[in-house]
Enzyme design. Structure first.
Site, PDB file in Angstrom:
ATOM      1  N   SER A 689     -12.671   4.396  -8.487  1.00 35.63           N
ATOM      2  CA  SER A 689     -11.855   2.587  -8.086  1.00 35.63           C
ATOM      3  C   SER A 689     -11.579   3.452  -6.833  1.00 35.63           C
ATOM      4  O   SER A 689     -11.288   1.790  -5.894  1.00 35.63           O
ATOM      5  CB  SER A 689     -10.445   3.264  -8.493  1.00 35.63           C
ATOM      6  N   LYS A 732      -0.635   1.925  -9.887  1.00 33.48           N
ATOM      7  CA  LYS A 732      -1.118   1.349  -8.270  1.00 33.48           C
ATOM      8  C   LYS A 732      -0.590  -0.306  -8.246  1.00 33.48           C
ATOM      9  O   LYS A 732       0.305   0.387  -7.284  1.00 33.48           O
ATOM     10  CB  LYS A 732      -2.600   1.054  -8.709  1.00 33.48           C
TER      11      LYS A 732
END
Length: 817
Positions: A689, A732
């Site tokens: 990611s 996140k």
């Protein structure tokens, strides 16, 4: 006395010597006046006996061998002190050996050997045993006689006339030799008694030997007496018990064993067990009734029956199906956690419509401190059920789940059965805490045993190794907790309904602090509500500047620290009340540990802000890129895993392939070494990611364009610049919100995950979905390029964004070129 001895020796006749054949003895020691049966088998010995028989009287010298195991003996193999004996009746046996009876007469000392073949013949000196009778001798004789009398009485199987013989003995030498008759003496002790020529010393030796044997006999008799006493007691108890049974039978009463068995039968009947469990219990009760009370299995059977009748086979609590009351209970105990509350209320709603629904297996996954464990108690309270908790952290033994078999001493059921008995109902809420930390070793794999426990299709017939009968677990609501999912085996994970608790938002933490933690710590520290007022702004400052976590444990510790200091202030200064506002927080907690705001202090070249997921929730990390003149090289540091290194190479390939379009000189790749570093080098990192973050940092360093510090991003990159979806978007985004980031770039295909993010967080962030790196570059990099030479010092360069206070950060001056 020595003069009298010398005079006796002068007056005594000279020592008498004789030549006689020798009969060697293996271990036997013959004393004067002792009758001793002897079997002779060796050829030289038979010849010596024949030679002795030819003489009148039939006299022979008996000498004991030094080594009893030696067959062929010579002069050096025999003792030099022996006994002259007269041979009595002899019998020749079929095997050629001779059985004879010999009587000892006098001690002799070997002077020399006259013949060694075909038999041994010696010259011996007759040793006189005459002794002057003194008080010492008389006292020794009297003592030895008393000891021998005591010995005979203790031994018990010696003829009565033996005592008469002992009492009539007047010769001190003979009295001492009589001790040699004791069968308990070792061969070495008899030899020592024979070779002791001084009569007084021999009497003392006899005294010592007798005392030793008497002490041994007394100890033996005492032990035998105690053993016999115990045997007699057991026999007496047995006879009395049998008599009592007969009396009770005549009176129509039950004996204790029957009464106990009947008591167990009554308990079995009252337990309302299933048919198979009842049959097993009744069988064990019958075994207990037939088994002797002293049998070691009695205690094991009693313990087993106690577990069987103590299980809540038919005891259950009625579910609280009022959805409004359940919702109020959950809201009262926990702030937020809407997904868990919604799932529980759905279960209660279905329970109102049907009782056939099997209880779900819920797994709460989230970082530490978000309230997973305490949520179990709230669920039980909301449903009106009993609650039991079992921690699985560090469990390595399968028997902890399934129990030990009854063949082992001290065996017990597994933790599941123990938790059910502890709860007292067959439908409690059981929390399996830290299921992701179950281990496995040579004792088995507990996670495999949990497959049956946590499978609604199987746990209706769960069989514990100890109980050996099935118990229905399908009515139990199992709630498991874990910090991560990847350590849970796939088969076990598939059996559970996963509900993720990514962490609290700032507003949720403030509400939890004001409404839950502050009142809790006030009560724990003995502070009244009017004595301490902590404003929401104070709690918000603690959240921002003194904690950096997904949960609220550190927040609670900081509030507790303030309460302790205030309690001390009350004790020392006598203050009556204190108000803690945002400005007073630093007074109690000292300097802030974290800086609230964007991840970086100013826009920089070669530094982009990425988002990651950790065991503690989400986090914000910078990705740094620097260029170094010299041989081309690509360096990756920061403990990057294989997948993350591949993402970095993919980002590098994309930037290299589109260098001209992105305003990068193609020669830059041949003239510089490129170094990518992800800080916190001691922490391992992995995953795809961070691909677009590393691509942005590379573009910034190579093009000289500043990366915006208020933009955080996450997404996997392909060689064509496409942005692929990732996991953990909620964690996140919450981390970006905690760090004060204003804009988050995320893959467009993760748009469906935005629903999981709290509305107040979405309203405060600019969440921008992206499909391609062109969109990321447009949003993350500023348009103003910087000279190539200045880009080497990107970490010193800064440009303030419009709208920010110019006085916030004054960037340091760049060093002179």
């Amino acid at each position: 006395m020595s003069k009298r001895k010398e005079s006796v020796e002068e007056e005594s006749p000279p020592a008498r010597t004789e030549h006689l054949p020798v009969l060697p003895l293996y271990e036997t020691v013959v004393f004067p006046r002792m009758m001793q049966p002897i079997q002779v088998g060796r050829k030289p010995s038979l010849v010596a006996v024949d030679e002795a028989v030819k003489q009148r009287p039939h006299r022979i010298v008996m000498l004991t061998q030094i080594d009893p195991n030696k067959q062929d003996v010579g002069p050096d193999d025999l003792m030099d002190i022996g006994v002259v004996a007269t041979l009595g009746p002899m019998f020749r046996l079929p095997d050629g050996s001779v059985q004879l009876l010999a009587q000892g007469e006098d001690r002799v000392r070997v002077i020399g050997f006259a013949k060694v073949d075909p038999y041994l013949e010696v010259e011996v000196e007759i040793i006189s045993q005459a002794i002057e009778e003194t008080r010492e001798v008389s006292a020794l004789m009297q003592t030895v006689k008393e000891l021998m009398t005591n010995y005979v009485n203790l031994r018990g199987n010696i003829p009565a006339d033996a005592l008469s013989t002992v009492r009539e003995v007047e010769d001190p030498a003979w009295l001492a030799d009589l001790v040699g008759y004791m069968p308990e003496l070792e061969p070495g002790q008899r030899r020592q008694l024979l070779v002791t020529l001084d009569v007084v010393e021999r009497l003392k030796l006899a005294h010592a030997l007798l005392s030793e044997q008497i002490e041994i006999l007394e100890l033996k008799n005492r032990i035998s007496s105690e053993v016999q006493k115990n045997i007699d007691k057991t026999q007496r108890e047995y006879l009395l018990r049998e008599q009592m049974k007969e009396i009770q039978r005549e009176l129509g009463e039950m004996d204790p064993e029957q009464a106990e068995a009947q008591e167990w039968r009554d308990k079995i009947e009252a337990a309302a067990m299933p048919e198979k469990a009842r049959e097993k219990a009744e069988k064990e009760a019958e075994r207990l009734e037939r088994m002797p009370a002293a049998s070691p299995e009695v205690g094991m059977i009693r313990t087993y029956l106690d577990w069987l009748v103590g299980m809540p086979w038919s005891v259950s609590t009625e579910d609280q199906l009022d959805l409004h009351s359940a919702a109020e209970q959950l809201d009262r105990d926990h702030f937020g956690l809407e997904m868990v509350k919604e799932r529980l209320l759905e279960f209660l709603a279905v329970r109102r419509l049907t009782t056939e629904l099997k209880s779900p297996i819920i797994c709460l996954v989230g970082p530490p401190g978000v309230g997973k464990t305490s949520l179990g108690k709230s669920v039980a309270a909301a449903m009106g059920r009993k609650f039991a908790r079992m921690s699985l952290g560090g469990v390595h033994d399968e028997a902890e789940i399934r129990g030990h078999r009854r063949t082992y001493i001290g065996s017990l059921p597994g933790r599941v059965i123990q938790a059910i008995r502890q709860a007292g109902t067959n439908n409690p809420v059981i929390m399996l805490d830290e299921i992701d930390k179950v281990g496995a070793d040579f004792r088995g794999d507990p996670s495999s045993a949990l497959l049956e426990v946590l499978d609604p299709e199987q746990n209706g017939e769960f069989s514990d190794h100890y109980l050996e009968v099935a118990f229905d677990l399908s009515r139990i609501l199992f709630v498991t907790t874990a910090n991560v999912l990847y350590t849970i085996p796939a088969a076990l994970r598939d059996r559970m309904e996963i509900i993720e608790l990514p962490g609290y938002t700032e507003e949720e933490k403030v509400q939890i602090g004001v409404n839950f933690l502050v009142p809790k710590q006030r009560k724990n520290h003995g502070i009244q509500e009017e004595q301490l007022v902590m404003t929401s702004q104070a709690v918000r400052r603690i959240v921002r500047e003194y904690t950096r976590e997904a949960g609220v444990r550190q927040l609670e510790r900081e509030i507790a620290s303030i309460c302790r200091k205030i309690a001390r202030r009350f004790a020392e200064d006598g203050a009556s009340s204190v108000q803690v506002d945002a400005d007073a927080v630093a007074t109690y907690l000292k300097a802030p540990r974290f800086t609230w705001g964007v991840a970086e202090e100013y826009d920089q070249i070669g530094v982009a802000t990425g988002l990651v997921v950790t065991d503690d929730g989400g986090d914000v990390i910078p990705v740094e890129v620097t260029l170094m003149d010299g041989k081309p090289n690509f360096i990756l540091t920061g403990q990057l895993g294989d997948v993350m290194q591949e993402s970095a190479r993919a980002a590098m390939s994309y930037v290299h392939s589109r260098a001209r379009e992105l305003g990068i000189k193609p020669s830059a790749f041949d003239e510089h070494a490129i170094h990518i570093h992800v800080p916190a080098g001691a922490i391992p990192k992995d995953g795809p990611s961070a691909g677009i973050t590393m691509a942005v940092a590379l573009l910034s360093a190579l093009s000289g364009r500043h990366a915006r510090r208020d933009v955080a991003m996450t997404g996997e990159i392909t060689l064509r610049g496409r942005v692929l979806p990732i996991g953990g978007l909620k964690q996140k985004v919450l981390a970006a919100h905690r760090a004060g980031v204003s804009t988050v770039l995320f893959p467009a295909k993760n748009g469906k995950d935005l629903e999981d993010i709290p509305l107040d967080v979405r309203s405060q962030l600019d969440l921008i979905p992206v499909d391609h790196m062109d969109e990321v570059v447009a949003r993350a990099l500023l348009d103003r390029p910087v000279a190539a030479e200045a880009s080497k010092y990107a970490h010193f360069d800064a440009v303030l964004l419009p709208g920010l206070d110019p006085g916030w950060h004054t960037p340091p001056a760049a060093p002179a070129g």
